[in-house]
Enzyme design. Structure first.
Site, PDB file in Angstrom:
ATOM      1  N   SER A  45       5.512  -5.638   4.369  1.00  0.00           N
ATOM      2  CA  SER A  45       6.512  -6.615   4.820  1.00  0.00           C
ATOM      3  C   SER A  45       6.028  -7.564   5.910  1.00  0.00           C
ATOM      4  O   SER A  45       6.716  -8.534   6.222  1.00  0.00           O
ATOM      5  CB  SER A  45       7.774  -5.894   5.297  1.00  0.00           C
ATOM      6  OG  SER A  45       8.484  -5.374   4.209  1.00  0.00           O
ATOM      7  N   LYS A  68       5.950 -11.138   4.936  1.00  0.00           N
ATOM      8  CA  LYS A  68       7.162 -11.963   4.917  1.00  0.00           C
ATOM      9  C   LYS A  68       7.106 -13.080   5.966  1.00  0.00           C
ATOM     10  O   LYS A  68       7.688 -14.141   5.771  1.00  0.00           O
ATOM     11  CB  LYS A  68       8.392 -11.071   5.144  1.00  0.00           C
ATOM     12  CG  LYS A  68       8.615 -10.053   4.022  1.00  0.00           C
ATOM     13  CD  LYS A  68       9.686  -9.036   4.395  1.00  0.00           C
ATOM     14  CE  LYS A  68       9.870  -8.004   3.282  1.00  0.00           C
ATOM     15  NZ  LYS A  68      10.845  -6.958   3.648  1.00  0.00           N
ATOM     16  N   TYR A 125       6.362 -11.370  -5.342  1.00  0.00           N
ATOM     17  CA  TYR A 125       6.743 -10.591  -4.160  1.00  0.00           C
ATOM     18  C   TYR A 125       5.918  -9.307  -4.029  1.00  0.00           C
ATOM     19  O   TYR A 125       5.405  -8.989  -2.956  1.00  0.00           O
ATOM     20  CB  TYR A 125       8.236 -10.267  -4.237  1.00  0.00           C
ATOM     21  CG  TYR A 125       8.740  -9.377  -3.130  1.00  0.00           C
ATOM     22  CD1 TYR A 125       8.918  -9.875  -1.840  1.00  0.00           C
ATOM     23  CD2 TYR A 125       9.049  -8.037  -3.368  1.00  0.00           C
ATOM     24  CE1 TYR A 125       9.383  -9.064  -0.820  1.00  0.00           C
ATOM     25  CE2 TYR A 125       9.516  -7.220  -2.350  1.00  0.00           C
ATOM     26  CZ  TYR A 125       9.676  -7.737  -1.083  1.00  0.00           C
ATOM     27  OH  TYR A 125      10.132  -6.923  -0.076  1.00  0.00           O
ATOM     28  N   VAL A 164       5.808  -1.215   5.787  1.00  0.00           N
ATOM     29  CA  VAL A 164       5.811   0.221   5.506  1.00  0.00           C
ATOM     30  C   VAL A 164       4.410   0.770   5.210  1.00  0.00           C
ATOM     31  O   VAL A 164       4.249   1.971   5.011  1.00  0.00           O
ATOM     32  CB  VAL A 164       6.788   0.589   4.364  1.00  0.00           C
ATOM     33  CG1 VAL A 164       8.221   0.289   4.774  1.00  0.00           C
ATOM     34  CG2 VAL A 164       6.416  -0.099   3.065  1.00  0.00           C
TER      35      VAL A 164
END
Length: 308
Positions: A63, A66, A190, A260
């Site tokens: 993440s 992002k 993604y 994560v």
């Protein structure tokens, strides 16, 4: 201040605690990672990098990607990004579907999974999925000033095969008209962006533009305007650690984004870009020892944005 001594001391002090937390075993490839690894890298705005531990070992940034995809989306769509995604902390877990029902498919912020999927959908506009993945990888190599940065296809495939909740989020938003491409196309991009592999050193270089008013001092290239860098940092401070964002701000006091895979990118505006990695996660999905290391760093350097 001797930053090399600071990073050496932090890694030494945390040595007895290596392996704390729980690896993200719901992604099979991440479940195989040795939880006792720990790396720390600080790159200051003058371009000097200080490292300790496993700072040159690549890991899945998950993440943290992002932040960089948001940077790309803002470059393409500008402030219109905020018509499709909010800027408020969620107070919910990173893969929660609860708020989407009440808020008509508009995710609370770009750093929870739903928001990041919408951001990826924006970057995909006008591209085939393979082209969007290529654009993202080129951008990451550019800001890290390192052409060896790559995507781990095994991790991407592992996520594709097990990412059922992300498929649910994407289909839900598609039902509300907030996803403009086929779900499998947007999620294909993604999953690949999350599977980007970087070391702490590479990640600390990639985040430098956020520490240096939008310009990467390693290359001299402007990545974003000073205003945009400031606003991305604000979102990282308020939303970068899911429902643990307030706790991270309380203890560390720096803009940050976790993943994560056990990595955290933290920004000390005007001073440095910091990357830490320890695969074991705490109960809200952030690196357990990474969070402790950053609190120790903020205390010893006085870099908290809220003062010493």
């Amino acid at each position: 201040m001797d930053l090399q001594a600071v990073v050496d001391d932090i890694v030494r002090d945390l040595q007895p605690r290596l392996g704390e937390g729980k690896v993200a075993d719901y992604i099979p490839e991440l479940a195989r990672v040795d939880p006792t690894q720990f790396g720390l890298a600080i790159t200051t705005v003058d371009g000097t990098t200080y490292t300790a531990g496993d700072a040159d070992t690549s890991f899945s940034i998950q993440s943290i990607s992002k932040v960089f995809m948001l940077t790309l989306a803002l470059g393409k769509a500008g402030e219109s990004v905020w018509k499709r995604v909010g800027r408020e902390p969620s107070g919910s877990s990173f893969n929660s579907i609860v708020q989407l029902e009440h808020e008509h498919g508009i995710p609370r912020n770009p750093f929870i999974n739903a928001g990041a999927i919408v951001i990826t959908d924006m970057v995909l506009a006008g591209h085939k999925p393979r082209e969007a993945i290529g654009e993202f990888l080129r951008f990451m190599r550019f800001i890290a000033d390192d052409d060896s940065v790559t995507i781990d296809e095994k991790v991407a495939r592992s996520e594709q095969e097990t990412g059922f909740r992300n498929f649910a989020l994407a289909n839900f938003m598609r039902g509300f008209g907030n996803l403009q491409h086929p779900v499998e196309h947007t999620l294909g991009v993604y999953f690949h962006q999350c599977a980007l592999a970087m070391s702490c050193v590479q990640l600390s270089h990639a985040g430098l533009y956020l520490a240096n008013r939008g310009t990467n001092p390693l290359t001299g290239f402007s990545v974003v305007s000073p205003k945009r860098a400031r606003r991305i940092n604000a979102l990282m401070l308020t939303c970068g650690h899911y429902d643990g964002s307030g706790d991270f701000a309380y203890h560390v006091g720096l803009p940050g984004k976790s993943g994560v895979g056990g990595g955290i990118l933290a920004i000390a505006p005007g001073k440095a870009s910091i990357a830490v990695w320890s695969p074991g996660l705490n109960k809200v999905g952030n690196s357990a020892l990474g969070s402790v290391a950053l609190e120790m760093l903020a205390t010893r350097t006085g870099w908290s944005v809220f003062g010493t």
